[in-house]
Scaffold this active site. Structure first.
Site: not given
Lengths: 105, 456
Positions: B382-384
């Protein structure tokens, strides 16, 4: 430890740190997990200190502390190298993969 | 005899350095480890000849018990559990260093000079705090403790007092080495400090903490080397300490955070989401359409995150990769440095699933390749892949290097539900017109995709 012993030890520390920096920054992220377990196994070399503490029989407390330390350090030496080998066996190049396509580890 | 031991240590040191040098490439890595193992054997045999050793029964008992536990911990542990297993071994290594220091103090405390007491104190301080800190980290990773940061009122004041008292005792000991109570109190406080250090750190930051604890464990071993004037210990400990230090810098850079921010970030961090540009509808796609797109693509890039590991989906991913390659599709894997719960974890998981290492690409290598990619498949990450990190300076993760999947022609995101995911940060990628969401359990969806690609 006298200053005469301390200064050479500091030299070794500084040089090892510099060498470590040069060598370890070249390890690719691909192998960072094996790197961590390998350095863990290698620092199990504190076993040499534990062995002397466990075998010198200065006093009972020292012997027992040494015994536990030998156990802990041995766990890291044996376990660390073992799992590093297990991991490194996974890493195969495309060619190796084609030679033995369904080899189980 | 003295010379035999000294030479065995010298050769061991060289073999260790050679072994680590070989870790720069997977082809030479195993050869290097064999060299390091030989070095270890030499050093141990050399030590057994030490003149101070008068009895061997405790040493042999330790070898047998430790060897058995080490083998058990390594042979059967699944690769997904590597982080907690590694955290445990940091704890063991640090405890060993700490105990040698305590034994040394107990035996010689009447006549210790300023240099020696400094070395022993450092060894016991670092060793003790790493022991308990690593145990807490292992418990968090294993799920025995909640992964979220644990904080309480007055935690800052408590920790500050703890540090001041511990450092004070350390300083006092240098000038009064024979004061037993100060030494043992310092040791006890270091154990407490290890707990306090790791409790407020969340699971997502674990890669940094793992690397940092690695570093402390190594430095504790190096301090042991100073305390007992043993050069091979100084060298091996320093290498371990530096390796951990370098890894924690790599991890911090990959999250665009400072070490202080990771360690103390849980205190007074803004809990609210800083707006973000996530608006519009998420577009749900049909599995068969995805299969067709992939089957007729020129290049497909998989972006695995920790969600892939928790779903145990790596083997299915490899099957999908195989059936795509059979159709002539180029398949690559894009690995973000913080994918997984420890440095390099994702690479090991994929290698175990028989993905050749030449297909695993680092962030810098793959980012320029996304515009040439027809389909990017994000699995449990997600964040990456959050474009806000690049485009929105107000985002909580602004500046973090990301895998730029949004530049590929189509993005397929495999996700369990419509929620925000682990960090709670909105991800505008999910709302882009070229993004399609494929909801459901990742492993099941992938298994269906394998089937559908074969049919296509």
């Amino acid at each position: 430890m006298s200053p005469e012993e301390f200064i050479p030890a500091l030299y070794i520390f500084a040089l090892a740190a510099f060498l470590g920096y040069l060598v370890l920054t070249r390890v690719p992220p691909l192998l960072h997990t094996p790197l961590m377990s390998a350095t863990n196994a290698i620092s199990g070399i504190s076993l040499v200190g534990s062995i002397v503490a466990a075998g010198a029989q200065h006093n009972t407390v020292g012997t027992w502390l040494g015994f536990i330390a030998v156990t802990c350090a041995t766990i890291n030496v044996v376990g660390g190298f073992w799992i590093t080998e297990r991991m490194l066996k996974f890493f195969k190049s495309k060619e190796e993969m084609k030679q033995k396509p369904e080899e189980k580890n | 005899m003295e010379y035999t031991i000294a030479f065995s240590y010298l050769i061991a040191s060289l073999l260790f350095i050679y072994g680590l040098r070989c870790l720069t490439h997977p082809e030479t890595a195993r050869r290097g480890m064999h060299a390091a193992e030989l070095g270890m054997l030499l050093a141990i045999v050399g030590t057994l000849l030490h003149h101070e050793i008068v009895s061997y029964e405790y040493i042999i008992a330790g070898f047998i018990i430790g060897g058995a536990i080490g083998a058990l911990m390594s042979h059967w542990v699944p690769m997904t559990a590597l982080p907690q297993r590694t955290a445990l071994s940091h704890a063991f290594g640090a405890l060993a260093a700490s105990l040698v220091g305590i034994a040394e103090y107990y035996t010689h405390h009447g006549h210790l000079g300023g240099f020696k007491i400094t070395a022993i104190s450092l060894e016991v301080l670092l060793g003790s705090l790493t022991t308990t800190g690593s145990l807490i980290a292992a418990a968090k990773l294993q799920g025995m403790l909640p992964g979220a940061p644990m904080t309480f009122k007055g935690q800052n004041l408590f920790n500050l007092t703890l540090i001041v008292v511990t450092v004070g005792l350390f300083g006092y000991l240098i000038f009064n080495p024979a004061t037993g109570w100060a030494f043992y109190l310092m040791m006890a406080l270091a154990f407490v400090f290890g707990v306090m250090l790791v409790l407020p750190i969340g699971s997502a930051d674990m890669p940094v903490v793992m690397a940092l604890l690695n570093s402390y464990a190594g430095l504790a071993a190096a301090a042991t080397g100073f305390a007992i004037s043993n050069n091979v210990l100084i060298i091996a400990g320093t290498l371990d300490g530096f390796s951990g230090f370098i890894l924690s810098i790599v991890m911090c850079k990959a999250m665009n955070r400072s070490i202080t921010n990771v360690l103390f970030g849980a205190f007074g961090s803004p809990a609210a989401d800083a707006g973000g540009s996530a608006e519009g509808e998420m577009r749900e796609v049909i599995l068969d359409d995805v299969a067709t797109q992939m089957a007729y693509a020129r290049q497909v890039v998989f972006v695995p995150g920790y969600g892939m590991a928790t779903a145990q989906a790596q083997h299915v991913v490899r099957e999908l990769c195989d059936s795509l390659e059979e159709r002539g599709v180029t398949v690559k894997f894009a690995i973000h440095p913080v994918a997984g719960r420890m440095p390099g974890h994702m690479n090991v998981l994929l290698a175990e699933a028989n993905v050749p290492y030449s297909q695993l690409y680092e962030l810098e290598q793959i980012n320029s390749d996304f515009p040439n990619t027809d389909v990017s498949v994000v699995i449990g990450a997600n964040d990456v892949v959050n474009p806000d990190a690049r485009d929105n300076p107000g985002s909580p993760i602004a500046g973090m290097p990301i895998l730029e999947v949004d530049r590929s022609k189509t993005v397929i995101v495999l996700k369990r539900g419509k929620g925000k995911g682990f960090s709670g940060i909105e991800n505008p990628l999910f709302f882009k017109p070229n993004t399609g969401m494929l909801y459901g359990d990742a492993k099941e969806s992938l298994a269906k995709l394998v089937h559908a690609v074969k049919e296509a």
